[in-house]
Design a protein around this motif. Structure first.
Motif, PDB file in Angstrom:
ATOM      1  N   GLU A  54       0.806  -1.222   0.000  1.00  0.00           N
ATOM      2  CA  GLU A  54       0.000   0.000   0.000  1.00  0.00           C
ATOM      3  C   GLU A  54       0.837   1.269   0.000  1.00  0.00           C
ATOM      4  O   GLU A  54       0.475   2.264  -0.614  1.00  0.00           O
ATOM      5  CB  GLU A  54      -0.919  -0.013   1.227  1.00  0.00           C
ATOM      6  N   ILE A  55       1.974   1.225   0.716  1.00  0.00           N
ATOM      7  CA  ILE A  55       2.831   2.406   0.837  1.00  0.00           C
ATOM      8  C   ILE A  55       4.252   2.038   0.422  1.00  0.00           C
ATOM      9  O   ILE A  55       4.616   0.856   0.412  1.00  0.00           O
ATOM     10  CB  ILE A  55       2.819   2.968   2.273  1.00  0.00           C
ATOM     11  N   PRO A  56       5.112   3.016   0.081  1.00  0.00           N
ATOM     12  CA  PRO A  56       6.470   2.718  -0.384  1.00  0.00           C
ATOM     13  C   PRO A  56       7.292   1.872   0.583  1.00  0.00           C
ATOM     14  O   PRO A  56       8.078   1.027   0.157  1.00  0.00           O
ATOM     15  CB  PRO A  56       7.081   4.115  -0.556  1.00  0.00           C
ATOM     16  N   GLY A  57       7.116   2.055   1.874  1.00  0.00           N
ATOM     17  CA  GLY A  57       7.917   1.314   2.838  1.00  0.00           C
ATOM     18  C   GLY A  57       7.563  -0.158   2.962  1.00  0.00           C
ATOM     19  O   GLY A  57       8.308  -0.936   3.559  1.00  0.00           O
ATOM     20  N   HIS A  58       6.435  -0.563   2.384  1.00  0.00           N
ATOM     21  CA  HIS A  58       6.005  -1.953   2.531  1.00  0.00           C
ATOM     22  C   HIS A  58       6.931  -2.949   1.830  1.00  0.00           C
ATOM     23  O   HIS A  58       7.143  -4.066   2.320  1.00  0.00           O
ATOM     24  CB  HIS A  58       4.580  -2.118   1.992  1.00  0.00           C
ATOM     25  N   GLU A  59       7.473  -2.588   0.685  1.00  0.00           N
ATOM     26  CA  GLU A  59       8.337  -3.520  -0.041  1.00  0.00           C
ATOM     27  C   GLU A  59       9.566  -3.881   0.795  1.00  0.00           C
ATOM     28  O   GLU A  59       9.915  -5.061   0.935  1.00  0.00           O
ATOM     29  CB  GLU A  59       8.772  -2.937  -1.381  1.00  0.00           C
ATOM     30  N   ALA A  60      10.218  -2.873   1.365  1.00  0.00           N
ATOM     31  CA  ALA A  60      11.397  -3.137   2.198  1.00  0.00           C
ATOM     32  C   ALA A  60      11.017  -3.950   3.428  1.00  0.00           C
ATOM     33  O   ALA A  60      11.769  -4.828   3.867  1.00  0.00           O
ATOM     34  CB  ALA A  60      12.043  -1.816   2.613  1.00  0.00           C
ATOM     35  N   LEU A  61       9.838  -3.679   3.984  1.00  0.00           N
ATOM     36  CA  LEU A  61       9.371  -4.417   5.150  1.00  0.00           C
ATOM     37  C   LEU A  61       9.218  -5.896   4.830  1.00  0.00           C
ATOM     38  O   LEU A  61       9.693  -6.765   5.567  1.00  0.00           O
ATOM     39  CB  LEU A  61       8.031  -3.839   5.623  1.00  0.00           C
ATOM     40  N   VAL A  62       8.576  -6.194   3.698  1.00  0.00           N
ATOM     41  CA  VAL A  62       8.360  -7.594   3.307  1.00  0.00           C
ATOM     42  C   VAL A  62       9.684  -8.291   3.046  1.00  0.00           C
ATOM     43  O   VAL A  62       9.928  -9.405   3.519  1.00  0.00           O
ATOM     44  CB  VAL A  62       7.453  -7.667   2.056  1.00  0.00           C
ATOM     45  N   ARG A  63      10.566  -7.639   2.316  1.00  0.00           N
ATOM     46  CA  ARG A  63      11.850  -8.263   1.982  1.00  0.00           C
ATOM     47  C   ARG A  63      12.697  -8.508   3.229  1.00  0.00           C
ATOM     48  O   ARG A  63      13.478  -9.457   3.269  1.00  0.00           O
ATOM     49  CB  ARG A  63      12.607  -7.407   0.969  1.00  0.00           C
TER      50      ARG A  63
END
Length: 537
Positions: A43-52
């Motif tokens: 949903e937000i830009p920071g989510h990708e880094a969080l998932v990885r």
């Protein structure tokens, strides 16, 4: 003969709250679902880094950006719901990652209705809501014994009844950002006193958090002067005054410090976690690469000797040495039973833990200094009556010093000094990192060995004079000084935990000095020192 038609497995959607920003606030259930998902819709830009950051191997998980469409335009709630339904209809386990809590001021309910309409099963995993978490991280309770009720509104909701919400003891306003003028004007017009305390927190629960305290009448001017940017959470009410005594997050000893860790991600795990606990932002930069020895026959011969009972002792001087021997065992199809009758020495607690993970117990760990010298101080001399064999197997790095070998020989032992692995200098870090090191953009650097000092300087240059230098022991301090670095922090004992604790103590003392002098609390990178501080322990 007829063949049965394969039944398509129905998909499933998990609406998962990601919390307000701090990844440590994810629930256990949220982490489990993300790791087992087929696709995660962010949903937000920071989510990708969080998932990885949660995945050891993300090859089987697809990440779908739920904030923008393929044409680059922002997705509406209805358009994002179509993406979720499409993925689930394909028979996939979908995690729809929602900022905060899926059912608190979020699009979760509308998307869930679309999923139900499509005949797809779903679940909701609540997340920590920013409405309560961000004020808590700012040291502001939304209720107290004198102010027992609070309300939550969104500043961008056109249907907000400001007059009805103005009576709350505490009002938490989400998405105020560029609408602080509307918020302050509407609440004052609704009868709230202009001098009512207001707190505006940017990037709450992250190490970029900033909190501005003002009043309804002055908050717009003050926020503009302080350049407070979105996203923000705004708290209106007398509870804001409690921040002066309850602020706990932004007052952590290393809050917001960008700390360089010259180790690989695998090696830096516990060190970086401890730094984050003190509010720092660790950045790992590998300075060495561990590779097999050039002559593997020497190691092969030693392993065969171990199995045949050639040794009385095996001495591990690093976690990498344990790993190297274990890998050789796996190559030969051996397991820990081959150590039967063999005495095991470990240079320190971390090495002993690596041995324990193999199902073994170290017979000797230094009682004092955890180093080769400390190991020698506790090592028993060879006794030809008590010791049936006088030989020690010492698997270690190619650059290890000879002190341990010489000391064991002096104690009467014969030593098979075997290169178990090589440490080679890593490739230089990216240009922006090298520039940050040289220009003082890092607040501190933690050196855990002499080799990390030599290799960092070799691949990236010397840290700026404003950067705080923290080292794990006297030998590392000496190497740092030989390279023109003045040591600020020396760990009282050679362990990464005590190294980080010593740096945190330094940060606390520095903060206290600034406050006592009536100066704003700044990070080392925000003030260029002309001379380096004296070393502390």
């Amino acid at each position: 003969m007829t063949t049965k038609k394969a039944v398509k497995r129905p998909g499933w959607v998990s609406f998962v709250g990601s919390g307000p920003g701090d990844p440590d606030l994810l629930t256990v259930r949220a982490v489990d679902l993300i790791r087992s998902a087929d696709v995660v819709v962010t949903e937000i830009p920071g989510h990708e880094a969080l998932v990885r950051s949660l995945l050891t191997d993300d090859a089987g998980i697809d990440l779908v950006d739920g904030s923008f469409g393929e044409d680059g335009t922002p997705l509406t709630t209805a358009a994002r719901a179509k993406v979720v339904v499409r993925e689930a209809k394909a028979g996939r386990r979908v995690v729809r990652l929602v900022a905060g809590d899926p059912f608190v001021n979020a699009s979760g309910p509308e998307e869930a209705q679309a999923v139900v309409k499509a005949g797809i099963g779903f679940e909701v995993v609540p997340g920590v809501s920013s409405a309560t978490a961000v004020p808590a991280y700012a040291g502001i309770p939304v209720t107290s014994k004198d102010h027992r009720e609070f309300g939550v509104v969104s500043a961008v909701d056109p249907k907000v009844d400001w007059k009805a919400n103005a009576h709350h003891d505490t009002l938490v306003v989400l998405n105020a950002g560029d609408r602080l003028d509307v918020v302050s004007r509407e609440l004052i017009d609704a009868g709230r006193a202009p001098e009512t305390p207001v707190a505006v927190t940017h990037a709450g629960t992250t190490t970029g958090q900033e909190t501005l305290v003002s009043t309804l009448a002055e908050v717009v001017r003050d926020a503009k002067a302080a350049r407070i940017a979105s996203p923000v959470v705004t708290v209106v009410g007398e509870v804001v005054d409690l921040r002066s005594t309850l602020s706990w997050f932004e007052t952590k000893p290393l809050f917001g410090w960008r700390v360089l860790v010259p180790r690989t991600k695998e090696q830096a795990g516990s060190l970086s976690a401890r730094l984050r606990g003190f509010g720092a932002v660790p950045e790992e930069v590998p300075t060495i690469s561990v590779e097999p020895p050039r002559n593997p026959q020497q190691m092969d011969k030693a392993i065969r000797g171990l199995v045949e009972g050639r040794y009385e002792w095996i001495a591990f001087t690093s976690v990498n040495a344990v790993k190297a021997v274990r890998e050789k065992f796996e190559d030969y199809g051996l397991d820990a039973r081959a150590f039967s009758g063999l005495k095991i020495a470990a240079v320190g607690d971390k090495t002993a833990e690596a041995i324990a993970a193999w199902g073994l117990v170290a017979d000797l760990v230094p009682s004092g200094e955890q180093s080769a010298r400390g190991l020698l101080e506790d090592w028993p001399p060879y006794d030809d009556v008590l010791d049936p064999i006088n030989r020690v197997f010492l698997p270690r790095a190619d650059i290890a010093t000879e002190n341990l070998v010489a000391g064991l020989v002096d104690l009467g032992w014969e030593v098979d000094d075997v290169t178990a692995y090589r440490t080679v200098r890593a490739a230089p870090p990216a240009a922006p990192v090298r520039e940050a090191i040289k220009t003082g953009k890092f607040d501190a650097v933690v050196f855990t060995s002499s080799s990390t000092v030599r290799n960092l300087v070799g691949i990236a240059g010397k840290p700026h004079t404003s950067t705080i230098i923290a080292v794990i022991g006297p030998a590392t301090a000496k190497t740092a000084e030989e390279h023109g670095l003045r040591v600020d922090v020396l760990a009282p004992n050679p362990s990464v935990e005590e190294l980080v604790d010593a740096l945190a103590d330094f940060g606390s003392a520095r903060r206290a000095e600034l406050l006592e002098a009536g100066l704003p609390v700044t990070r080392p990178s925000e003030k260029r020192a002309t001379t380096r501080r004296k070393a502390t322990s």
